[in-house]
Design a protein around this motif. Structure first.
Motif, PDB file in Angstrom:
ATOM      1  N   ARG A 129       8.183  18.538 -13.185  1.00 17.47           N
ATOM      2  CA  ARG A 129       8.488  17.894 -14.648  1.00 17.47           C
ATOM      3  C   ARG A 129       9.937  17.511 -14.475  1.00 17.47           C
ATOM      4  O   ARG A 129      10.172  16.233 -15.175  1.00 17.47           O
ATOM      5  CB  ARG A 129       8.640  19.029 -15.664  1.00 17.47           C
ATOM      6  N   CYS A 182       9.590  13.829 -13.100  1.00 20.17           N
ATOM      7  CA  CYS A 182       9.246  13.008 -13.978  1.00 20.17           C
ATOM      8  C   CYS A 182      10.276  12.453 -14.799  1.00 20.17           C
ATOM      9  O   CYS A 182      10.496  11.249 -15.038  1.00 20.17           O
ATOM     10  CB  CYS A 182       7.989  13.617 -14.953  1.00 20.17           C
ATOM     11  N   ALA A 183      11.103  13.437 -15.187  1.00 23.60           N
ATOM     12  CA  ALA A 183      12.313  13.090 -16.007  1.00 23.60           C
ATOM     13  C   ALA A 183      13.200  12.018 -14.978  1.00 23.60           C
ATOM     14  O   ALA A 183      13.757  10.948 -15.551  1.00 23.60           O
ATOM     15  CB  ALA A 183      13.130  14.243 -16.329  1.00 23.60           C
ATOM     16  N   VAL A 206      11.694   8.420 -15.449  1.00 25.13           N
ATOM     17  CA  VAL A 206      11.999   7.841 -16.498  1.00 25.13           C
ATOM     18  C   VAL A 206      13.285   7.300 -16.586  1.00 25.13           C
ATOM     19  O   VAL A 206      13.773   6.337 -16.857  1.00 25.13           O
ATOM     20  CB  VAL A 206      11.965   8.822 -17.823  1.00 25.13           C
ATOM     21  N   LEU A 260       3.376  16.877 -18.267  1.00 31.25           N
ATOM     22  CA  LEU A 260       4.253  15.688 -18.728  1.00 31.25           C
ATOM     23  C   LEU A 260       5.547  15.728 -18.368  1.00 31.25           C
ATOM     24  O   LEU A 260       6.086  16.948 -17.613  1.00 31.25           O
ATOM     25  CB  LEU A 260       4.083  15.147 -20.191  1.00 31.25           C
ATOM     26  N   ALA A 261       6.558  14.613 -18.598  1.00 30.49           N
ATOM     27  CA  ALA A 261       7.861  14.980 -18.120  1.00 30.49           C
ATOM     28  C   ALA A 261       8.665  16.085 -19.169  1.00 30.49           C
ATOM     29  O   ALA A 261       8.434  16.059 -20.156  1.00 30.49           O
ATOM     30  CB  ALA A 261       8.467  13.620 -18.381  1.00 30.49           C
ATOM     31  N   ILE A 264       9.162   4.076 -16.940  1.00 30.66           N
ATOM     32  CA  ILE A 264       9.624   4.820 -17.923  1.00 30.66           C
ATOM     33  C   ILE A 264       8.224   5.374 -18.679  1.00 30.66           C
ATOM     34  O   ILE A 264       8.054   6.616 -18.822  1.00 30.66           O
ATOM     35  CB  ILE A 264      10.241   4.013 -18.880  1.00 30.66           C
ATOM     36  N   VAL A 265       7.122   4.541 -18.657  1.00 30.27           N
ATOM     37  CA  VAL A 265       5.734   4.883 -19.013  1.00 30.27           C
ATOM     38  C   VAL A 265       5.122   5.798 -17.889  1.00 30.27           C
ATOM     39  O   VAL A 265       4.710   6.906 -18.463  1.00 30.27           O
ATOM     40  CB  VAL A 265       5.031   3.668 -18.990  1.00 30.27           C
ATOM     41  N   SER A 266       5.189   5.496 -16.939  1.00 31.61           N
ATOM     42  CA  SER A 266       4.804   6.399 -15.847  1.00 31.61           C
ATOM     43  C   SER A 266       5.173   8.029 -15.789  1.00 31.61           C
ATOM     44  O   SER A 266       4.586   8.937 -15.812  1.00 31.61           O
ATOM     45  CB  SER A 266       4.854   5.851 -14.402  1.00 31.61           C
ATOM     46  N   GLY A 267       6.539   7.903 -15.548  1.00 40.80           N
ATOM     47  CA  GLY A 267       7.432   9.284 -15.720  1.00 40.80           C
ATOM     48  C   GLY A 267       7.113   9.876 -17.160  1.00 40.80           C
ATOM     49  O   GLY A 267       6.783  11.094 -16.993  1.00 40.80           O
ATOM     50  N   ALA A 268       6.953   9.417 -18.399  1.00 42.89           N
ATOM     51  CA  ALA A 268       6.796  10.042 -19.490  1.00 42.89           C
ATOM     52  C   ALA A 268       5.353  10.721 -19.538  1.00 42.89           C
ATOM     53  O   ALA A 268       5.256  11.590 -20.184  1.00 42.89           O
ATOM     54  CB  ALA A 268       6.918   8.923 -20.675  1.00 42.89           C
ATOM     55  N   LEU A 269       4.475   9.742 -18.778  1.00 41.05           N
ATOM     56  CA  LEU A 269       2.874  10.375 -19.059  1.00 41.05           C
ATOM     57  C   LEU A 269       2.557  11.180 -17.618  1.00 41.05           C
ATOM     58  O   LEU A 269       1.484  11.686 -17.354  1.00 41.05           O
ATOM     59  CB  LEU A 269       2.004   9.232 -18.891  1.00 41.05           C
TER      60      LEU A 269
END
Length: 846
Positions: free
Chosen positions: A111, A114-115, A118, A252-253, A316-321
């Motif tokens: 997690r 992922c942040a 982003v 998700l992130a 941003i989209v990939s990390g947030a999802l």
């Protein structure tokens, strides 16, 4: 439709004036429906088939959830494909990010990783907004290639454990230490599937013959993974396979957890690797597109700052999802171009296919053995250690930077390795700047002082010591083999030269090539004095000019002791420019000024002084044209031949293999190699008056053009034929002004092949060929455009061309070159008409 009325007005032409719009109020463009070209659809399928197994394999290599690879591939295709500045670059999870991501997951968990993705995307957006994309390309290629090689070694060593049926460790050293134990505990099923995958990867692209050509349309990565999956399923082997949990449990992130400095370093590393790899990938895609003239006219060069913004939004989209970091991927991008993609629609459609596969193909994906994916990623890692790159950095004496960066990435980490490489690169550059070798020898009474390296104030003591060893009253040649000279060195050289010539000696300051004279920028001869350069400043290397230097030994009485007879730049011969000695200035001119032509009867370099031109070294009378020819040949032998000799020797051994037949006018203003940026062996050129192609059966004894076409298509196997017209064509003017009857001169008999173009322009039933954005300037330009279209129709009538077109082995292109604007236009055929669209100005800006 913008057009221009021919000068010979008829009733039919009068009707055409209704279609002419004033330049200040062009007709509104027709509304277009959104359409996806068939080429984009087929290209997207090819890219999808490559991206699917690679995305899963990279996710496996990082230790992330396998869905994360699919999320990143979808985000890269849809978001970066829509917003990026390189329409044909395909983004997604990249092998170059594997080590960085794996380290983040190991340290901070999924997690937080992922942040970090982003935050890296936000950093890329900031960099794109301040427009620093070009700055990233200033990084030494040796550092970039070393970074990729280090990442490739790390990937290959880690995936080797999965190939053998084990589990990779957290570092390269740990993996190497655990390798003996892993070799002692092999899992036969995993090893067998890995070997099968590698064998298919290696052999599939090498299947010979027509069958192999058809088979290569299916990506080798897909065939390798599908073959291993099918074999494992049919044999009922017990081995680890892909496990895709339900999307409802996909992580998700979350808020980043960990030390602030550690998270900041992670964001910096991810941003650096993603940005550099994406920007270099965009530049590589530009090179691929440039090799396809029709595609380059439609797509244009990449906007690197926009590409950085697109990559940031995708991260941003990939990390947030809950996806992996995203970057431009060279393998998928090259496959996209080679598959025939013509717009960003192919990239976006590939993202849609990834989403569909992630939602509907889960049962099929879960049959894939993990060992097969590991073998695929290991092969990608090995390919990242490129022998071509190693040879390149060795040739440029940057192998130390490459090696240090590679070892630093392998044993310390990506960011540490890159910083170490930058440090070594700076040290190497400073060493080259400070290290200058100065030698002195004597040959046949002439003293030669050779300076190798950059001439700065650090080398002035050694330079002065060696120059003062030269005996007085002698002839000296100082050869400067470097690209930079600061003010201290320049002043030292000038002081010594003035003192040496004052004592009866003579001196030449030359560049690397014999006969290249060195003078101060903006000054000539004895006008150049140290006082012209402000004290305490550094200047560029002195200007190099290609006229023979003259010294006190051969200067006529009353002339300056040092002079430069020529101030030509490389482009001046295209202006039909001639350079004169000072004594040959034209009436009203000044010595040393360039003139378009030598004054009649005046002496020029190499003259005998009698007003008659002679070939250098022969004493034979050659006349003005002969002198110009001999002078040009001499300049080629001196300056150009040493640079191209190796390439021409290769072409002599291998024979000519041109990719294009270029059929254009004999007009002297058309320099085909300059317009197309081509070199020896690239173009098979046919030139005639009016760039005409006689239709089959109408040659009437002149088969030269037809013979050239047949030879180019059937023997040389060219892949494209271009018919190039140009502005101000004398042949088209003659066609417009011709009157029926009269004597049938050779020119008139030849120009009859252009009469169909004249008839086509006067035909109301055909749309006019036109330029995009403006109307043709006059009837002559309209006929020039129409003639290109008509000659392409004549080309299609030739049997060899028609056969090659049916087989898909040949493309035809129309081109128009405006001489006065130096602007090329390519025939696009939009809106059902023949439209010539501009190339190279707005489309090619970054």
């Amino acid at each position: 439709m913008s057009a221009c009325v021919p000068t010979r007005a008829t009733d039919s032409n009068a009707n055409r004036t209704k279609r002419v719009h004033p330049p200040h109020s062009p007709p509104p463009p027709p509304r277009r429906r959104f359409r996806i070209a068939g080429a984009d659809v087929s290209a997207s399928i090819a890219v999808f088939l490559i991206a699917l197994p690679l995305s899963l394999g990279i996710a496996l290599a990082t230790g992330a959830p396998l869905q994360a690879g699919l999320v990143a591939a979808a985000a890269g295709g849809l978001v970066a494909g829509l917003l990026g500045g390189c329409p044909l670059q395909v983004s997604g999870p990249a092998a170059g990010l594997t080590v960085v991501t794996a380290d983040l997951i190991h340290r901070y968990g999924w997690r937080t990783t992922c942040a970090v993705t982003v935050l890296a995307g936000l950093a890329q957006l900031a960099l794109g907004c301040v427009r620093v994309a070009r700055t990233a390309l200033a990084v030494s290629p040796a550092i970039v290639h070393g970074m990729l090689a280090g990442i490739g070694v790390t990937i290959a060593v880690a995936q080797l454990h999965i190939v053998l049926g084990g589990t990779p460790q957290s570092s390269v050293l740990a993996n190497l230490r655990a390798l003996p134990a892993q070799l002692a505990d092999l899992h036969p099923a995993d090893v067998a599937m890995s070997m099968l995958t590698l064998a298919l990867l290696l052999l599939w692209p090498r299947v010979p013959g027509r069958l192999g050509h058809l088979m290569r349309k299916i990506p080798a990565a897909l065939v390798a993974v599908a073959g291993a999956t099918l074999t494992a399923s049919l044999a009922g082997l017990s081995l680890a396979k892909v496990d895709l949990p339900s999307w409802s449990s996909h992580a998700l992130a979350g808020l980043p957890e960990g030390p602030v400095l550690g998270i900041a370093a992670a964001v910096l590393t991810t941003t650096l690797v993603c940005s550099v790899q994406s920007l270099l990938g965009a530049v590589a895609v530009d090179k691929l597109i440039a090799g396809q003239p029709g595609l380059s006219a439609r797509v244009g060069r990449s906007d690197l700052n926009r590409e950085l913004l697109g990559q940031g939004a995708a991260n941003i989209v990939s990390g947030a999802l809950g996806g992996l970091p995203v970057a431009g991927v060279a393998v998928r991008s090259s496959a996209n171009v080679q598959a025939g993609a013509v717009s960003r629609n192919s990239t976006m459609l590939h993202g849609v296919l990834v989403v569909i596969a992630a939602l509907l193909m889960v049962p099929v994906l879960e049959l894939i053995p993990l060992a097969s994916l590991a073998a695929l990623v290991m092969a990608v890692g090995i390919q990242m250690v490129s022998l071509h790159h190693i040879r390149t950095v060795t040739r440029h004496r940057e192998v130390l930077v490459y090696a240090v960066t590679t070892l630093g990435v392998v044993f310390l980490g990506v960011l540490e390795g890159v910083l170490l490489g930058v440090t070594v690169a700076v040290a190497v550059a400073l060493n080259r700047l400070a290290h200058t070798r100065i030698t002195h020898d004597e040959k046949e009474g002439v003293h030669h002082v050779h300076v190798r390296g950059q001439l700065t104030f650090l080398a002035v003591p050694r330079l002065s010591r060696i120059l003062h060893l030269v005996p007085q009253g002698t002839h000296v040649v100082v050869e400067l083999d470097g690209s930079f000279m600061d003010h201290a060195a320049y002043e030292s050289l000038q002081d010594w030269q003035n003192a040496h010539t004052a004592r009866g000696g003579s001196a030449e300051l030359t560049g690397r090539r014999t006969g290249v004279r060195v003078t101060e920028p903006g000054r000539t001869g004895d006008e150049a004095t140290p006082a012209d350069t402000p004290t305490g400043t550094t200047t560029e290397a002195p200007a190099l000019t290609t006229a023979p230097a003259r010294t006190t030994a051969d200067a006529p009485t009353g002339e300056p002791t040092t002079s430069t007879a020529c101030r030509c730049h490389p482009w001046t011969p295209w202006r039909n420019h001639q350079c004169d000695h000072p004594q040959s200035a034209p009436p009203g001119g000044h010595p040393g000024e360039p003139t378009d032509r030598p004054a009649p009867g005046t002496a020029t370099p190499g003259d005998t002084g009698t007003g008659t031109d002679t070939h250098p070294g022969t004493g034979k009378d050659t006349g003005p044209g002969g002198h110009q020819l001999a002078r040009g040949i001499s300049a080629f032998q001196r300056n150009t031949a040493p640079l191209v000799r190796g390439e021409l020797a290769r072409l002599a051994r291998e024979g000519q293999r041109p990719s294009q037949l270029f059929l254009t006018c004999a007009d002297s203003r058309l320099v085909t190699s300059m317009i197309t940026s081509s070199g020896p062996g690239d173009l098979f050129v046919v030139r005639n008056v009016g760039n005409l192609v006689p239709p089959p059966g109408e040659e009437s004894g002149d088969d030269s053009v037809a013979a050239a076409i047949e030879y180019a298509v059937d023997v040389l196997r060219v892949r494209s034929i271009t018919v190039c017209g140009h502005s101000g064509c004398g042949a088209m003017q003659a066609l417009l002004n011709s009157e029926p009857g009269g004597a049938q001169t050779p020119l008139k008999r030849w120009l009859r092949h252009g009469l169909p173009s004249l008839e086509r322009m006067a035909d109301d039933g055909r749309p006019w060929a036109r330029l995009a954005g403006r109307a043709p300037a006059d009837a002559v330009e309209q006929l020039c455009l129409t003639n290109v279209v008509q000659q392409l129709e004549h080309l299609r009538g030739h049997e060899s061309v028609a056969r090659a077109l049916r087989e898909g082995a040949l493309e035809l292109h129309g081109m128009y070159f405006h001489v006065g604007e130096a602007q090329a236009y390519l025939l696009t055929g939009e809106d059902g008409g023949d439209v010539f669209d501009g190339v190279g100005v707005a489309d090619m800006s970054a």
